[in-house]
Design an enzyme around this catalytic site. Structure first.
Site, PDB file in Angstrom:
ATOM      1  N   ASP A  95      -0.017 -12.946   3.468  1.00  0.00           N
ATOM      2  CA  ASP A  95       0.435 -10.642   2.823  1.00  0.00           C
ATOM      3  C   ASP A  95       0.265 -11.066   0.705  1.00  0.00           C
ATOM      4  O   ASP A  95       0.996 -11.785   0.458  1.00  0.00           O
ATOM      5  CB  ASP A  95       1.240  -9.861   3.337  1.00  0.00           C
ATOM      6  CG  ASP A  95       0.574  -9.115   3.508  1.00  0.00           C
ATOM      7  OD1 ASP A  95       0.617  -7.684   3.168  1.00  0.00           O
ATOM      8  OD2 ASP A  95       1.000  -8.541   4.668  1.00  0.00           O
ATOM      9  N   ASP A 194      -1.927  -5.853   0.072  1.00  0.00           N
ATOM     10  CA  ASP A 194      -1.809  -4.945   0.320  1.00  0.00           C
ATOM     11  C   ASP A 194      -2.585  -3.649  -0.859  1.00  0.00           C
ATOM     12  O   ASP A 194      -2.456  -4.308  -1.863  1.00  0.00           O
ATOM     13  CB  ASP A 194       0.206  -5.167  -0.146  1.00  0.00           C
ATOM     14  CG  ASP A 194       0.894  -4.323   0.921  1.00  0.00           C
ATOM     15  OD1 ASP A 194       0.874  -3.879   1.575  1.00  0.00           O
ATOM     16  OD2 ASP A 194       1.392  -3.566  -0.435  1.00  0.00           O
ATOM     17  N   GLU A 247      -6.810  -4.541   1.391  1.00  0.00           N
ATOM     18  CA  GLU A 247      -6.307  -3.126   2.847  1.00  0.00           C
ATOM     19  C   GLU A 247      -6.489  -2.246   1.589  1.00  0.00           C
ATOM     20  O   GLU A 247      -6.071  -1.931   0.495  1.00  0.00           O
ATOM     21  CB  GLU A 247      -4.205  -2.372   2.528  1.00  0.00           C
ATOM     22  CG  GLU A 247      -4.188  -1.712   3.138  1.00  0.00           C
ATOM     23  CD  GLU A 247      -2.708  -1.625   4.050  1.00  0.00           C
ATOM     24  OE1 GLU A 247      -2.027  -0.577   4.328  1.00  0.00           O
ATOM     25  OE2 GLU A 247      -2.197  -1.476   2.397  1.00  0.00           O
ATOM     26  N   HIS A 317       1.181  -3.244  11.315  1.00  0.00           N
ATOM     27  CA  HIS A 317       3.136  -3.055  11.298  1.00  0.00           C
ATOM     28  C   HIS A 317       2.801  -1.348  10.049  1.00  0.00           C
ATOM     29  O   HIS A 317       4.182  -1.065  10.875  1.00  0.00           O
ATOM     30  CB  HIS A 317       4.042  -3.758  11.023  1.00  0.00           C
ATOM     31  CG  HIS A 317       3.015  -3.675   9.089  1.00  0.00           C
ATOM     32  ND1 HIS A 317       1.341  -4.148   8.712  1.00  0.00           N
ATOM     33  CD2 HIS A 317       3.529  -3.547   7.989  1.00  0.00           C
ATOM     34  CE1 HIS A 317       1.694  -3.987   7.960  1.00  0.00           C
ATOM     35  NE2 HIS A 317       2.901  -3.756   6.778  1.00  0.00           N
ATOM     36  N   ASP A 318       1.788  -0.806  10.735  1.00  0.00           N
ATOM     37  CA  ASP A 318       2.490   0.588   9.967  1.00  0.00           C
ATOM     38  C   ASP A 318       1.964   1.664  10.931  1.00  0.00           C
ATOM     39  O   ASP A 318       2.090   2.695  10.635  1.00  0.00           O
ATOM     40  CB  ASP A 318       1.148   0.637   8.681  1.00  0.00           C
ATOM     41  CG  ASP A 318       1.894   0.358   7.385  1.00  0.00           C
ATOM     42  OD1 ASP A 318       2.954  -0.171   7.539  1.00  0.00           O
ATOM     43  OD2 ASP A 318       1.062   0.035   6.708  1.00  0.00           O
TER      44      ASP A 318
HETATM   45  O1  TEU Z   1       0.941  -0.314   3.485  1.00  0.00           O
HETATM   46  C1  TEU Z   1       0.246   1.010   2.442  1.00  0.00           C
HETATM   47  C2  TEU Z   1      -0.064   2.063   3.256  1.00  0.00           C
HETATM   48  O2  TEU Z   1      -0.538   3.243   2.755  1.00  0.00           O
HETATM   49  C3  TEU Z   1       0.145   2.591   4.679  1.00  0.00           C
HETATM   50  O3  TEU Z   1       0.314   2.641   5.728  1.00  0.00           O
HETATM   51  C4  TEU Z   1       2.123   2.843   4.522  1.00  0.00           C
HETATM   52  O4  TEU Z   1       2.249   2.135   5.477  1.00  0.00           O
HETATM   53  C5  TEU Z   1       2.513   4.070   4.484  1.00  0.00           C
HETATM   54  O5  TEU Z   1       2.764   4.098   6.094  1.00  0.00           O
HETATM   55  C6  TEU Z   1       1.557   5.699   4.148  1.00  0.00           C
HETATM   56  O6  TEU Z   1       1.884   6.398   5.086  1.00  0.00           O
HETATM   57  C7  TEU Z   1       1.633  -0.710   3.083  1.00  0.00           C
HETATM   58  C8  TEU Z   1       1.453  -1.673   3.836  1.00  0.00           C
HETATM   59  O7  TEU Z   1       1.447  -2.010   4.995  1.00  0.00           O
HETATM   60  C9  TEU Z   1       2.779  -1.417   4.708  1.00  0.00           C
HETATM   61  O8  TEU Z   1       3.974  -1.574   5.397  1.00  0.00           O
HETATM   62  C10 TEU Z   1       4.111  -1.525   3.201  1.00  0.00           C
HETATM   63  O9  TEU Z   1       5.277  -0.482   2.875  1.00  0.00           O
HETATM   64  C11 TEU Z   1       2.934  -0.495   1.501  1.00  0.00           C
HETATM   65  O10 TEU Z   1       1.854  -1.050   2.057  1.00  0.00           O
HETATM   66  C12 TEU Z   1       3.589  -0.550  -0.118  1.00  0.00           C
HETATM   67  O11 TEU Z   1       3.863  -1.833   0.351  1.00  0.00           O
END
Ligand code: TEU
Ligand code: CA
Length: 537
Positions: A95, A194, A247, A317-318
Site C-alpha cells: 500500500d 491510496d 484507488e 477494509h473500507d
Molecule cells: O480510502 C479512501 C476513501 O475514499 C474511502 O474509501 C474512505 O475510506 C472513506 O470510506 C470515505 O468515506 C483510503 C483508504 O482505503 C482508507 O482506509 C483510508 O482511511 C483513506 O484512504 C485515507 O488514507
C-alpha cells in the site's frame, strides 16, 4: 504470472493473524498463513499498510515509509515474509499513501517551523480574517483545515492527523522515488496507491457549494496528477517490471480511462472504481437504501465494456461485508458463492478481501465503544450535530462502518486469531463461520472459492476473453466470456426469489452452487458457470 492472470488477496494486517498473543495481527502471523493462501490459489497479496504509524487511521497515517510498525514486527520479519511468499509463488503489492502522511512524520513536524526547508511539503496557510483559508470539507465529514500552534492552518482531506502533501514542491517526487525504489528493491511487485487521483491541487480557492466534499473540483484527477502518474510509471514502475493499482475516488469510466494513460504513456495499470458501491445508497455511503441488483449489474457491465481491464472487488477494509450487503444471511452459503462466481468470472483482476472466502458477515457490535474506526466515530458525531435521531445513527453505523470488514479473521470457532484479547471484537458467528469448519467440507464457501480459482486458471477465456452481456433483469445477471472458439456462460440470480431464465443453458456445467436439479428455473441466489460447446458458438 502477470497481474492479469493473478488472483489477488487483500490482507488487513491488524486483523489477519496474531502470532505473539498481544491481540494485534502481525507479520509473523501472516507468514504462518501463507500455506493457507497457497492452497486457496492466491498469487498476489495486497498488504494494507504495515509502516510505522500512530494508528489514527490504522496505518493510512504513515510516520515513516522506511520502517515497520513495531506492533507488526521488524524489517527482518518483512524481508522474511517477502522471501517466504516468493518460495510459494506469492508476491506482494504494498500500500502506498502519497496524498498525505501522519502528522507525526518528521517532515510535518519540521514543517511547523516557518523557516524549515520542509515548510512547503504541506499546505500551511493563514486564515482569512477569523475564517479558515477556504471552504473545503474532508472525506471524514469535517472541515479540511486544522489549526497550528502559531495560528496558521494546514490542509487535510482525511483525518486531522493526516496532513496533505504538497505535490507542487519539486522534492515531493524525489522523496517518493526513494520510497518506491526502496520497496521495489525488496522484491515486491507493485503498489496499491491510496486515493491516488486527489494528490495534486490546482489552487486553494473556495470550492463550489456541494453537500459533501466541497473543493473536490480543485483536486480530483488534475492535469498535474496525470503528469506525475505518467512519470512514476515510466521512470520507476516499468523499468522494474512492476505495476500500479490505483484507488481512485469519485470517478466515472471516462476519467478512469484517462487514469490508465496511453500505451506509450501509462499511468495506472488498473484501478478500483467506486461506482458499483452506489447501488445501495443515496448520494453518500451513509444513507443506505435497498440493494438494487440490476443497478449494480448495469454499473459492473458499463465498467466491463468501457475499460480494457478492471481491478474487481466487492469488499475491502473500507466497505461492509458483501454477503450482508448484496447477499442474504438466510441464504448465506448460496449468496456468498453466487457473489464469488461473479467476482471471479468478470474480466479483470479479482481482489478477495480476507474472510470473504468464508463468507464473513457484518459484525454484531452492540455499542459505539466497540468500534475503533475514526471515520465511524466522526460520522456518529457529525450525524448527531445534524440532529439525525439516535436509532438512525445506529442503523448507519451498523450497516456501513468500516469495522464491519476489520473485525479479526475467523480462523476457528474459538481463539484462532489470537491467544490474547483481540484489538477489535470478533464476530460471535465465528462459532459457525470459520476457516477450520470449512476446510474439509467440500460443500463450503471456501471449497467453492478454491474450485472457482482453479477453473479460472484452467480457462484462458476467463482471463483474456471478451465480456458480452446477456441479461440484466430482476436480479438475474448473465453474460458470456468469449475467446476464439471458447465460450463460457455465467448465469446468476442475485435475488431471494425463483427466477425464469429463457436462454439456453446447454453445455458442460463447470461449477454451480446448488445440486444439479431443476434446470429451468434459477433458485434463490443460484449461480452457474457453463462451458458452451464449440458448435454453439
Ligand atoms: O480510502 C479512501 C476513501 O475514499 C474511502 O474509501 C474512505 O475510506 C472513506 O470510506 C470515505 O468515506 C483510503 C483508504 O482505503 C482508507 O482506509 C483510508 O482511511 C483513506 O484512504 C485515507 O488514507
Ligand atoms: Ca501481535
Amino acid at each position: 504470472m502477470t497481474f492479469k492472470q493473478g488472483i489477488f488477496y487483500q490482507i488487513y494486517p491488524r486483523s489477519f493473524k496474531d502470532a505473539n498473543g498481544d491481540g494485534i495481527g502481525d507479520i509473523k502471523g501472516i507468514i504462518s498463513k501463507l500455506d493457507y493462501l497457497l492452497q486457496l490459489g492466491v498469487n498476489y497479496i495486497w498488504l494494507s499498510p504495515v509502516y510505522a504509524s500512530p494508528n489514527v487511521d490504522f496505518g493510512y497515517d504513515i510516520s515513516d515509509y522506511f520502517s515497520i510498525n513495531p506492533e507488526y514486527g521488524t524489517m527482518a520479519d518483512m524481508d522474511k515474509l517477502i522471501a517466504e511468499g516468493k518460495k510459494r509463488g506469492i508476491y506482494f503489492v504494498m500500500d502506498l499513501v502519497m496524498n498525505h502522511t501522519s502528522s507525526e512524520h518528521a517532515w510535518f513536524k519540521s514543517s511547523l517551523d516557518p523557516n524549515s526547508p520542509y515548510r512547503d511539503y504541506y499546505f500551511h496557510r493563514p486564515g482569512k480574517g477569523n475564517k479558515l483559508p477556504n471552504n473545503w470539507t474532508s472525506f471524514f465529514g469535517e472541515k479540511a483545515w486544522s489549526k497550528n500552534a502559531d495560528g496558521t492552518y494546514y490542509l487535510h482531506l482525511f483525518a486531522q492527523n493526516q496532513p496533505d502533501l504538497n505535490w507542487d514542491h519539486p522534492m515531493m517526487y524525489e522523496e517518493f522515488k526513494k520510497i518506491i525504489l526502496f520497496w521495489l528493491n525488496k522484491g515486491i511487485k507493485g503498489f496499491r496507491c491510496d486515493v491516488v487521483n486527489v494528490m495534486c491541487k490546482t489552487d486553494l480557492e473556495n470550492g463550489k457549494n456541494r453537500l459533501f466534499l466541497k473543493g473536490l473540483e480543485k483536486y480530483q484527477s488534475t492535469p498535474k496528477n496525470h503528469m506525475y502518474l505518467k512519470r512514476i510509471h515510466k521512470e520507476l514502475i516499468e523499468p522494474n517490471g512492476a505495476f500500479l493499482v490505483g484507488e481512485t475516488v469519485m470517478i466515472n469510466t471516462q476519467q478512469a480511462n484517462d487514469l490508465l494513460g496511453t500505451e506509450s504513456e501509462k499511468e495506472l495499470d488498473m484501478m478500483f472504481g467506486f461506482e458499483h458501491m452506489d447501488a445501495d445508497q443515496f448520494l453518500v455511503k451513509w444513507f443506505k437504501r435497498k440493494f438494487n441488483p440490476d443497478k449494480f449489474n448495469r454499473i459492473l457491465t458499463k465498467w466491463q465494456l468501457e475499460l480494457p481491464w478492471n481491478a474487481n472487488y466487492f469488499e475491502n477494509h473500507d466497505q461492509p461485508r458483501s454477503v450482508s450487503r448484496y447477499g442474504s444471511l438466510h441464504y448465506h452459503k448460496e449468496s456468498a458463492k453466487m457473489l464469488s462466481t461473479v467476482l471471479l468470472t468478470l474480466k479483470g483482476s479479482p481482489f478477495i478481501f480476507q474472510g470473504q472466502e468464508i463468507g464473513m458477515t457484518n459484525v454484531d457490535y452492540k455499542s459505539l465503544d466497540e468500534y475503533m474506526d475514526i471515520e465511524t466515530k466522526n460520522i456518529w458525531a457529525l450525524a448527531k450535530k445534524l440532529w439525525i435521531p439516535k436509532f438512525y445513527r445506529w442503523h448507519m453505523i451498523k450497516t456501513v462502518s468500516r469495522d464491519n470488514a476489520r473485525s479479526p479473521m475467523q480462523w476457528d470457532a474459538k481463539g484462532g486469531f489470537s491467544t490474547g484479547k483481540p484489538w477489535l471484537r470478533i464476530n460471535h458467528n465465528q462459532k459457525i463461520i470459520n476457516v477450520e469448519a470449512q476446510t474439509d467440507d467440500g460443500n463450503s464457501i471456501l471449497s467453492y472459492y478454491k474450485r472457482l480459482i482453479k477453473i479460472r486458471q484452467q480457462h484462458p477465456v476467463l482471463i483474456d476473453g471478451d465480456f458480452v452481456p446477456l441479461v440484466i433483469k430482476k436480479g438475474v445477471f448473465a453474460y458470456h466470456r468469449v475467446l476464439g472458439n471458447q465460450k463460457i456462460l455465467v448465469v446468476v440470480n442475485m435475488s431471494s426469489k425463483y427466477r425464469k431464465f429463457k436462454h439456453s443453458m446447454d453445455g458442460e456445467i463447470l461449477l454451480q452452487n446448488y445440486p444439479p436439479l431443476e434446470m429451468k428455473r434459477l433458485r434463490p441466489y443460484e449461480a452457474r458457470i457453463i462451458e458452451v460447446q464449440n458448435d454453439q458458438v
